[in-house]
Write a protein that holds these residues in place. Sequence first.
Motif, PDB file in Angstrom:
ATOM      1  N   LEU A 396       1.123  50.426  12.985  1.00  0.00           N
ATOM      2  CA  LEU A 396       2.494  49.955  12.738  1.00  0.00           C
ATOM      3  C   LEU A 396       3.306  51.000  11.981  1.00  0.00           C
ATOM      4  CD1 LEU A 396       1.767  46.239  11.728  1.00  0.00           C
ATOM      5  CD2 LEU A 396       2.797  47.033  13.861  1.00  0.00           C
ATOM      6  N   GLU A 401       7.136  50.035  12.764  1.00  0.00           N
ATOM      7  CA  GLU A 401       7.274  48.618  13.120  1.00  0.00           C
ATOM      8  C   GLU A 401       7.122  47.701  11.913  1.00  0.00           C
ATOM      9  OE1 GLU A 401       8.124  47.277  15.930  1.00  0.00           O
ATOM     10  OE2 GLU A 401       8.203  49.135  17.090  1.00  0.00           O
ATOM     11  N   ASN A 407       4.982  41.331   9.922  1.00  0.00           N
ATOM     12  CA  ASN A 407       4.817  40.966  11.335  1.00  0.00           C
ATOM     13  C   ASN A 407       4.105  39.637  11.486  1.00  0.00           C
ATOM     14  OD1 ASN A 407       5.542  43.378  13.431  1.00  0.00           O
ATOM     15  ND2 ASN A 407       4.901  44.248  11.454  1.00  0.00           N
ATOM     16  N   HIS A 410       6.429  36.884  10.391  1.00  0.00           N
ATOM     17  CA  HIS A 410       7.401  36.645  11.456  1.00  0.00           C
ATOM     18  C   HIS A 410       6.776  35.856  12.605  1.00  0.00           C
ATOM     19  CE1 HIS A 410      10.645  37.467  14.312  1.00  0.00           C
ATOM     20  NE2 HIS A 410       9.708  37.891  15.176  1.00  0.00           N
ATOM     21  N   PRO A 418       5.195  40.550  18.262  1.00  0.00           N
ATOM     22  CA  PRO A 418       5.572  41.916  18.645  1.00  0.00           C
ATOM     23  C   PRO A 418       4.501  42.532  19.532  1.00  0.00           C
ATOM     24  CG  PRO A 418       5.888  41.558  16.294  1.00  0.00           C
ATOM     25  CD  PRO A 418       5.135  40.382  16.811  1.00  0.00           C
ATOM     26  N   ILE A 421       1.353  43.911  17.713  1.00  0.00           N
ATOM     27  CA  ILE A 421       0.526  42.822  17.180  1.00  0.00           C
ATOM     28  C   ILE A 421      -0.203  42.121  18.322  1.00  0.00           C
ATOM     29  CG2 ILE A 421       0.556  40.650  15.925  1.00  0.00           C
ATOM     30  CD1 ILE A 421       1.014  43.056  14.166  1.00  0.00           C
TER      31      ILE A 421
END
Length: 924
Positions: A396, A401, A407, A410, A418, A421
């Motif tokens: 990442l 990212e 992440n 989220h 993403p 991920i």
Amino acid sequence: MDTAAGPKLLQQAEKILLHPIHPHLISYCPTMDLIALVTDEENLDVYRINGQRAFGLKRRSEDERVEAVAWQGNGACVAVAWSGGAVDVVGCETGKVVHRDVRLRVDGEEGGGRVTCLGWGLNFIDVEGVKRRTGLIGSKAKDEAASDQAGTPGPKKKADGSEKAKKTIDFNFATTEDWDAFKDDTTLEDFLQRQPDFETLDIAPDLPDQLAMMDMETLLPKLPPIPLPPANPFMMMRGAQADAGAFSTQAQVDGLLHSHHLRDHNSVDMFIRCTENGTVHPSIYDSMETVDIRLPEAWGVQSSPIMHASHPYACTHGLLMSITKPQTQQKRIAYVPLTLGFIPSAGIYLHLIASKTAQLQNLLSYLTHTLSRIRTFFTHSQDLPGKFMRNISDTLAENNEGALVQNLYHLACTGHCPPLIHEWLVDELAEQGHKRWDNAVSSGLATVIQLLHENFLPALDRCSIIISRLRGLATYYEDQDWIFSGPIADFTALLDLLKNLRLLGHITLLYAADEKKRFASFSKWLRYVIDFEATEPVSQSRAEMEARDPGVDISIVLEYIQFGMTRSDLGPFLRAKKDVGGGEAAVGYEDTRKAIEVLREGGPVREEALCLEMVLGLFGEGVHDGLKQVSQWQENNISMDCGLILEEGDVGDAVDMRMVYEPSSAPTPADPNADSISTYIALTTPTHPSQLHIHRLAHSPRLTSLPASLHTYAQSTLTTPTHKILDAKFADDTNLLILLQATEDPKTCSLISLPYTLNPTTSPSTSSGGVGTTTTTSSTTTKNSIINYTPLPPTLLLNGTSTPTPSSHTSTPLPLSPHLLAKHTRHTFEGRFTPLKLVVNGRKGRRVVVVLGSDRKHYRVLDLDFRERKRTGAEVGVGEDPVGGRGRGSGKGGAGEGGESASEWESDDDGSLGSDVDVEMGGA
């Protein structure tokens, strides 16, 4: 077939080893049929009597060798001294090392020299109570009372003229205290068994003593063993060694923390370690804290301990030393008493303080091992997840990212995954990786919770009980010069540290349980996400999963992702001591409580106040300071400042020493009924292999000075003109075993047994000077008139000044005629087996002798207590010897062979080696 003529002992076992052994490093267990020996490869091997190997100890390194081996008095363990200065103590029940790499401390630093002599000893605190229990005092008191009332001159005599104690209740006696003195046949050996029956051997202490010795720890559940560390490849990469630990089994924990001997309130176990430079280091029970005792430096002599001996009735231990003056380099053999004055001075509290301080030291080791294992399992639970998270975090970061926490947060809030991920979850982590992650964290945290709840906190409670008890005793004797010289505040400080440790332990337990609960929700959610992302976007499986509730509380998942996934709440508590700032500053309970409150609020905390290892280290330092007070008290009450020179020159291969209790054997004008402890020392010299010198020192149980505490000193010299003495050992308190080899062909070898203890036929008279004066009577003899002891003046004192030559004060040699040797021969060896060394040990009704062959590979175990039933002349068959037992011509073997009935054999239950009248030794 055996073609040697002569009497035979019953052969219990025979074994031929693969490697030669060191003749001086073979020892027989006092209470069990175990033989410990050291091979030329410097490995300790312990064999059962049937030849099966029970356990052993491998060589520490290529440049180290074994210096000494010694069994504990109750046979619970065996100590091994290495040339590097370390001592290992191996438990015989588990075969594991109980105390590993124990080194002496001199002036607060390790490395006190190479241990060359080891000794174990058990000392009674209430000696008179044991004597009453075994009938030694009760019979004497009742006989005297009966004699006074009846007008008779004393106890009745047997046909042979010896006195026999009266074993009946005298209802005319003034008190009833001695009515139960002979309710059974209790002897001293019943107190020295591996696990004595203390209820049967109860010597009835007073009620205040019983209340003082009550131990509530016996009502608590036993502490469990510490689980072994996990097999972690990452730990192996860091070079961590596999450690089985000293508490890995319940037997090991029981042996150290719940030992059977801790319930024996009337005795203390002493472990004596002697170094090559002459220092002596005694320690009590399982405690490895020692004191440093040595001969006065003003004497200007160099000493090297050779042998140790002790007796439960005496607080003086005997040491046989080789003394050398640097100016002349002339060697002398001396007897040096080591008087442990603290044993009678502390009374019954000695057992309480000694056992509890040793138990406290073992509990500290248990806590240290437990905390180390907690940190190991916690680290193990963080290693694998950390590897997974580092891989994706680097990816990442390379693609800008964001962080992994952002992440996943989220993903949990929006459900949008993403691409990076998604690739990590499906391709790298997948189902197998998730299982490993879940198993590592779940099992690791579960073990941490178990260790805290079942091992760490209960051990703290036991420490609190012990310290509170010791503080109560110290408070009671605060105004006296007693064992604990420090202030009472030292114990209070230790209890405050325990309170601090208990708070940290409970908080760590709560955090671990909460983290395990939150990780369980996160793991369930992560598995759902992995399965969801592995489905096709428009597939029916994804549609079904979207319609299904994952069954987790998203708020808990979000909390774990934000706070617990990359930084565990247990970190501040389980951090290593070296990684914590603040130095060695004192940490109080209030400091820890405030630090916990600040930690909950998220502010900066004082790291050393939350570190369990730091606080436990402070507690350990306080415990060691308390143990040093006990050691200092012991050192102040131990004396080793006198000695008696026995001979000049080197000691031969045959050397042995034994302390024997001889009641009223040395009356003095001050105390005509004084009991005496007699120390017998058997020595040979390389220049006269056919002579055996037996020194007898009758002294008080507490030998404080010479010659004041020495009742008599005598010597006897046995010569065997037709034989060479290979070895000699004291079998028990009555008989001396001598291993002989004929000097002329055929060079047959035999084992003879001679009574050596003194049963005086004439009372030695002393001059009016009192104790320690020169004896003026003629030689005294034993009841069989075999060994004559010539009284010698105790003027060859070891005090650093010039002394007369010992050769000018020697006894007249007593030749043992061939007829006398044949009369007392107990075993004759056949020509194919040439003996070299004797090892005598055993227990009541099971005394044996181990005979090592000259090849140092072959040994035999002969039974000393087994004898053949005496039969009339009509019952003696062809080829049998009615005096010496079964000869070779009988064609029959040992017990149970050749169709002999069991009624023809009986055990020598009286524990003696037999006499020349009614004892016939059976053949092997």
